[in-house]
Design a protein around this motif. Structure first.
Motif, PDB file in Angstrom:
ATOM      1  N   LEU A 105       0.866  -1.153   0.095  1.00 35.19           N
ATOM      2  CA  LEU A 105      -0.027  -0.044  -0.036  1.00 35.19           C
ATOM      3  C   LEU A 105       0.917   1.098  -0.092  1.00 35.19           C
ATOM      4  CD1 LEU A 105      -2.804   1.422   0.210  1.00 35.19           C
ATOM      5  CD2 LEU A 105      -2.454   1.002   2.701  1.00 35.19           C
ATOM      6  N   ALA A 106       1.749   1.476   0.895  1.00 32.48           N
ATOM      7  CA  ALA A 106       2.540   2.353   0.885  1.00 32.48           C
ATOM      8  C   ALA A 106       3.518   2.819  -0.400  1.00 32.48           C
ATOM      9  CB  ALA A 106       3.726   2.211   2.126  1.00 32.48           C
ATOM     10  N   ALA A 107       4.002   1.681  -0.803  1.00 27.06           N
ATOM     11  CA  ALA A 107       4.954   1.821  -2.133  1.00 27.06           C
ATOM     12  C   ALA A 107       4.099   2.295  -3.418  1.00 27.06           C
ATOM     13  CB  ALA A 107       5.712   0.406  -2.284  1.00 27.06           C
ATOM     14  N   ILE A 108       2.993   1.547  -3.563  1.00 25.34           N
ATOM     15  CA  ILE A 108       1.985   2.239  -4.582  1.00 25.34           C
ATOM     16  C   ILE A 108       1.533   3.732  -4.501  1.00 25.34           C
ATOM     17  CG2 ILE A 108      -0.048   1.722  -5.832  1.00 25.34           C
ATOM     18  CD1 ILE A 108       0.207  -1.303  -5.122  1.00 25.34           C
ATOM     19  N   LEU A 109       1.192   3.990  -3.073  1.00 29.39           N
ATOM     20  CA  LEU A 109       0.586   5.401  -2.860  1.00 29.39           C
ATOM     21  C   LEU A 109       1.897   6.480  -3.008  1.00 29.39           C
ATOM     22  CD1 LEU A 109      -2.024   4.831  -0.200  1.00 29.39           C
ATOM     23  CD2 LEU A 109      -2.406   5.343  -2.833  1.00 29.39           C
ATOM     24  N   VAL A 110       2.920   6.309  -2.496  1.00 29.07           N
ATOM     25  CA  VAL A 110       3.922   7.284  -2.086  1.00 29.07           C
ATOM     26  C   VAL A 110       5.237   6.723  -2.647  1.00 29.07           C
ATOM     27  CG1 VAL A 110       2.596   8.527  -0.332  1.00 29.07           C
ATOM     28  CG2 VAL A 110       4.552   6.452  -0.027  1.00 29.07           C
ATOM     29  N   GLY A 111       5.259   5.689  -3.382  1.00 31.40           N
ATOM     30  CA  GLY A 111       6.814   5.405  -3.840  1.00 31.40           C
ATOM     31  C   GLY A 111       7.494   4.409  -3.076  1.00 31.40           C
ATOM     32  N   PRO A 112       8.449   3.489  -3.693  1.00 27.68           N
ATOM     33  CA  PRO A 112       8.958   2.288  -2.863  1.00 27.68           C
ATOM     34  C   PRO A 112      10.000   2.979  -1.698  1.00 27.68           C
ATOM     35  CG  PRO A 112       9.812   2.538  -5.098  1.00 27.68           C
ATOM     36  CD  PRO A 112       8.728   3.547  -5.042  1.00 27.68           C
TER      37      PRO A 112
ATOM     38  N   THR B 201      -5.931  -1.147 -14.080  1.00 30.97           N
ATOM     39  CA  THR B 201      -4.896  -1.931 -14.239  1.00 30.97           C
ATOM     40  C   THR B 201      -4.057  -1.665 -12.828  1.00 30.97           C
ATOM     41  OG1 THR B 201      -4.418  -2.017 -16.620  1.00 30.97           O
ATOM     42  CG2 THR B 201      -2.427  -2.235 -15.187  1.00 30.97           C
ATOM     43  N   VAL B 202      -4.092  -0.420 -12.554  1.00 36.92           N
ATOM     44  CA  VAL B 202      -3.545  -0.256 -11.131  1.00 36.92           C
ATOM     45  C   VAL B 202      -4.188  -0.785  -9.869  1.00 36.92           C
ATOM     46  CG1 VAL B 202      -3.123   1.832  -9.351  1.00 36.92           C
ATOM     47  CG2 VAL B 202      -3.001   2.276 -11.826  1.00 36.92           C
ATOM     48  N   THR B 203      -5.421  -0.965  -9.913  1.00 37.93           N
ATOM     49  CA  THR B 203      -6.320  -1.702  -8.878  1.00 37.93           C
ATOM     50  C   THR B 203      -5.963  -3.330  -8.935  1.00 37.93           C
ATOM     51  OG1 THR B 203      -8.277  -1.661 -10.007  1.00 37.93           O
ATOM     52  CG2 THR B 203      -7.878   0.150  -8.768  1.00 37.93           C
ATOM     53  N   ILE B 204      -5.826  -3.792 -10.079  1.00 35.84           N
ATOM     54  CA  ILE B 204      -5.521  -5.320 -10.386  1.00 35.84           C
ATOM     55  C   ILE B 204      -4.232  -5.464  -9.839  1.00 35.84           C
ATOM     56  CG2 ILE B 204      -5.354  -7.128 -11.985  1.00 35.84           C
ATOM     57  CD1 ILE B 204      -7.652  -5.806 -13.475  1.00 35.84           C
ATOM     58  N   ALA B 205      -3.305  -4.537 -10.436  1.00 32.81           N
ATOM     59  CA  ALA B 205      -1.721  -5.005  -9.970  1.00 32.81           C
ATOM     60  C   ALA B 205      -1.525  -4.921  -8.560  1.00 32.81           C
ATOM     61  CB  ALA B 205      -0.874  -4.115 -10.971  1.00 32.81           C
ATOM     62  N   SER B 206      -2.292  -3.642  -7.766  1.00 37.91           N
ATOM     63  CA  SER B 206      -2.138  -3.682  -6.327  1.00 37.91           C
ATOM     64  C   SER B 206      -2.732  -4.715  -5.713  1.00 37.91           C
ATOM     65  CB  SER B 206      -2.815  -2.320  -5.997  1.00 37.91           C
ATOM     66  OG  SER B 206      -4.279  -2.274  -5.888  1.00 37.91           O
ATOM     67  N   PHE B 207      -3.710  -5.286  -6.158  1.00 44.46           N
ATOM     68  CA  PHE B 207      -4.028  -6.561  -5.229  1.00 44.46           C
ATOM     69  C   PHE B 207      -3.237  -7.634  -5.623  1.00 44.46           C
ATOM     70  CE2 PHE B 207      -6.331 -10.747  -5.577  1.00 44.46           C
ATOM     71  CZ  PHE B 207      -7.284 -10.654  -4.201  1.00 44.46           C
ATOM     72  N   VAL B 208      -2.727  -8.058  -6.537  1.00 47.84           N
ATOM     73  CA  VAL B 208      -1.820  -9.037  -6.795  1.00 47.84           C
ATOM     74  C   VAL B 208      -0.377  -8.804  -6.150  1.00 47.84           C
ATOM     75  CG1 VAL B 208      -0.358 -10.368  -8.375  1.00 47.84           C
ATOM     76  CG2 VAL B 208      -2.653  -9.736  -9.160  1.00 47.84           C
ATOM     77  N   ALA B 209      -0.138  -7.644  -6.104  1.00 45.68           N
ATOM     78  CA  ALA B 209       1.282  -7.258  -5.496  1.00 45.68           C
ATOM     79  C   ALA B 209       1.255  -7.439  -4.054  1.00 45.68           C
ATOM     80  CB  ALA B 209       1.751  -6.015  -5.838  1.00 45.68           C
ATOM     81  N   ALA B 210       0.041  -6.851  -3.311  1.00 48.17           N
ATOM     82  CA  ALA B 210      -0.135  -6.981  -1.796  1.00 48.17           C
ATOM     83  C   ALA B 210      -0.604  -8.538  -1.445  1.00 48.17           C
ATOM     84  CB  ALA B 210      -1.450  -6.136  -1.708  1.00 48.17           C
TER      85      ALA B 210
ATOM     86  N   VAL C 244      -7.081  -7.130  -0.439  1.00 47.77           N
ATOM     87  CA  VAL C 244      -8.464  -6.491  -0.698  1.00 47.77           C
ATOM     88  C   VAL C 244      -8.298  -5.112   0.160  1.00 47.77           C
ATOM     89  CG1 VAL C 244     -10.892  -6.459   0.062  1.00 47.77           C
ATOM     90  CG2 VAL C 244      -9.698  -8.600  -0.739  1.00 47.77           C
ATOM     91  N   ILE C 245      -7.769  -4.958   1.272  1.00 43.97           N
ATOM     92  CA  ILE C 245      -7.498  -3.751   1.688  1.00 43.97           C
ATOM     93  C   ILE C 245      -6.773  -2.838   0.673  1.00 43.97           C
ATOM     94  CG2 ILE C 245      -6.573  -2.324   3.707  1.00 43.97           C
ATOM     95  CD1 ILE C 245      -7.123  -5.067   5.483  1.00 43.97           C
ATOM     96  N   THR C 246      -5.485  -3.248   0.371  1.00 44.06           N
ATOM     97  CA  THR C 246      -4.856  -2.420  -0.740  1.00 44.06           C
ATOM     98  C   THR C 246      -5.619  -2.053  -1.840  1.00 44.06           C
ATOM     99  OG1 THR C 246      -2.925  -3.850   0.298  1.00 44.06           O
ATOM    100  CG2 THR C 246      -2.380  -2.467  -1.828  1.00 44.06           C
ATOM    101  N   MET C 247      -5.974  -3.150  -2.419  1.00 41.55           N
ATOM    102  CA  MET C 247      -6.978  -2.695  -3.636  1.00 41.55           C
ATOM    103  C   MET C 247      -7.863  -1.720  -3.454  1.00 41.55           C
ATOM    104  SD  MET C 247      -9.131  -5.328  -6.087  1.00 41.55           S
ATOM    105  CE  MET C 247     -10.396  -5.466  -4.673  1.00 41.55           C
ATOM    106  N   LEU C 248      -8.583  -1.887  -2.550  1.00 45.15           N
ATOM    107  CA  LEU C 248      -9.920  -0.792  -2.085  1.00 45.15           C
ATOM    108  C   LEU C 248      -9.203   0.698  -1.916  1.00 45.15           C
ATOM    109  CD1 LEU C 248     -12.194  -2.773  -0.046  1.00 45.15           C
ATOM    110  CD2 LEU C 248     -12.642  -2.379  -2.492  1.00 45.15           C
ATOM    111  N   THR C 249      -8.150   0.461  -0.949  1.00 40.28           N
ATOM    112  CA  THR C 249      -7.783   2.042  -0.656  1.00 40.28           C
ATOM    113  C   THR C 249      -6.833   2.710  -1.645  1.00 40.28           C
ATOM    114  OG1 THR C 249      -7.088   1.011   1.529  1.00 40.28           O
ATOM    115  CG2 THR C 249      -5.876   3.071   0.741  1.00 40.28           C
ATOM    116  N   VAL C 250      -6.189   1.958  -2.688  1.00 44.86           N
ATOM    117  CA  VAL C 250      -5.661   2.326  -3.819  1.00 44.86           C
ATOM    118  C   VAL C 250      -6.717   2.826  -4.734  1.00 44.86           C
ATOM    119  CG1 VAL C 250      -4.199   1.898  -5.995  1.00 44.86           C
ATOM    120  CG2 VAL C 250      -3.404   1.227  -3.357  1.00 44.86           C
TER     121      VAL C 250
END
Length: 349
Positions: A73-80, A138-147, A192-198
């Motif tokens: 969540l942090a990496a996607i929102l504000v960078g690694p 794509t951003v939401t799908i990728a965030s789900f898989v990554a998390a 789920v939490i990461t995808m919904l927040t992003v």
């Protein structure tokens, strides 16, 4: 997955601390390129939000719960780079104020919950957004898989550290099987939490999501019956001031989650606690150095009502984390501006 004192021996704890310190030092330099006047205060908010959501343990199996790790969540929102710093701030506040995660194990926790989750999740995220069609979905799908992948990866990283420096004689294979199994389930909740927040932030302000920058599909024009890319337009100037509405909404949400919703969180031990108790990893666990803290175990000392005590502790934790995080990220941003120096103005001819 907060590792307490006593699970890992001193030499390996020191080595993990050195790795964590190096990662934080690199991240401090890298975060200067990720932060600007708008995103610096948001990074502090992200840290506070992760602190709040980590208080919300959710059931994953009989007698076992899980909670957000937050690296993806942090990496996607504000960078690694900034993401590693966010998780480090959260773990530091939890360890010092709330006796959650050992102080001698702080390096282990930052390495496992911060560095590993960020590196794994952001690598997967960037790979997916490059391979899939560009767009918000794509951003939401990728965030789900990554998390999803980042949580069992962190569990495997802990197992590797335990294999080298564990203080109990438990077969590593049993530890790995148990840790990976339960944390795959926890990873679903994390995803789920990461995808919904992003997804929520992308829907409102995609320009504020680090992982969504440059992903807008190019405008197509039909010329002579064929679709061609439209000429690139000059981007409209973006206001330098922080997005106050997003910041205020996020802070209120974090306060509500930590101050009220956390009372209804699962009381079952989390994945590491459950595995440690079942397999005997916790035989040499040590008392936390901050066990006498007024906020130990996420409650305020001398307040008998558990709802009030836990809620007030959560609110204090969110407040301290957002202040500490925002101060750190503003300092990083100001250092970047200072190093850049004033713009050079050529002499008039």
């Amino acid at each position: 997955m907060h590792v307490p004192d006593g699970f890992i021996d001193a030499p390996v704890s020191v080595a993990a601390g050195a790795v964590a310190a190096g990662a934080v030092a690199v991240s401090l330099r890298g975060a200067r390129r990720e932060l600007d006047e708008r995103t610096a205060p948001l990074a502090g908010l992200v840290a506070a939000f992760i602190f709040a959501v980590q208080m919300l343990n959710f059931p994953v199996a009989a007698g076992t719960s899980g909670h957000l790790l937050g690296g993806a969540l942090a990496a996607i929102l504000v960078g690694p780079y900034t993401g590693v710093l966010c998780i480090s701030v959260v773990l530091l506040m939890q360890g010092i104020l709330f006796a959650d995660g050992g102080l001698t194990a702080l390096g282990v926790n930052i390495t496992v919950m911060g560095v590993v989750t960020v590196l794994v999740s952001y690598g997967i995220f960037r790979g997916l957004v490059k391979a899939l069609p560009r767009g918000r979905r794509t951003v939401t799908i990728a965030s789900f898989v990554a998390a999803l992948v980042s949580v069992p990866a962190a569990a495997c990283a802990f197992t590797a550290i335990y294999a080298v420096g564990g203080t109990t004689d438990v077969p590593v294979g049993k530890v790995l099987t148990a840790m990976a199994g339960v944390h795959v389930l926890i990873g679903i909740g994390e995803a789920v939490i990461t995808m919904l927040t992003v997804g929520a932030v992308v829907a409102v302000r995609p320009d504020l999501v680090h992982g969504a920058r440059g992903l807008a599909a190019p405008l197509k024009l039909r010329v002579g019956g064929a679709l061609v890319d439209a000429p690139a337009a000059h981007p409209a100037p973006v206001a330098a001031r922080p997005p106050r509405a997003i910041w205020a909404t996020g802070l209120v949400t974090a306060l509500v989650l930590a101050g009220f919703v956390s009372f209804y969180a699962s009381a079952s031990p989390d994945g590491l606690e459950k595995v440690a108790a079942d397999k005997g990893i916790d035989k040499k666990a040590e008392e936390h150095a901050s066990k006498d803290s007024p906020l130990a175990d996420y409650g305020v000392r001398d307040i008998a009502d558990p709802r009030v005590s836990g809620g007030l502790a959560g609110v204090i934790g969110v407040g301290v984390t957002v202040v500490a995080g925002t101060g750190i990220f503003w300092s990083v941003r100001r250092r970047q501006t200072k190093d850049a120096g004033p713009a050079h103005v050529p002499d008039a001819v």
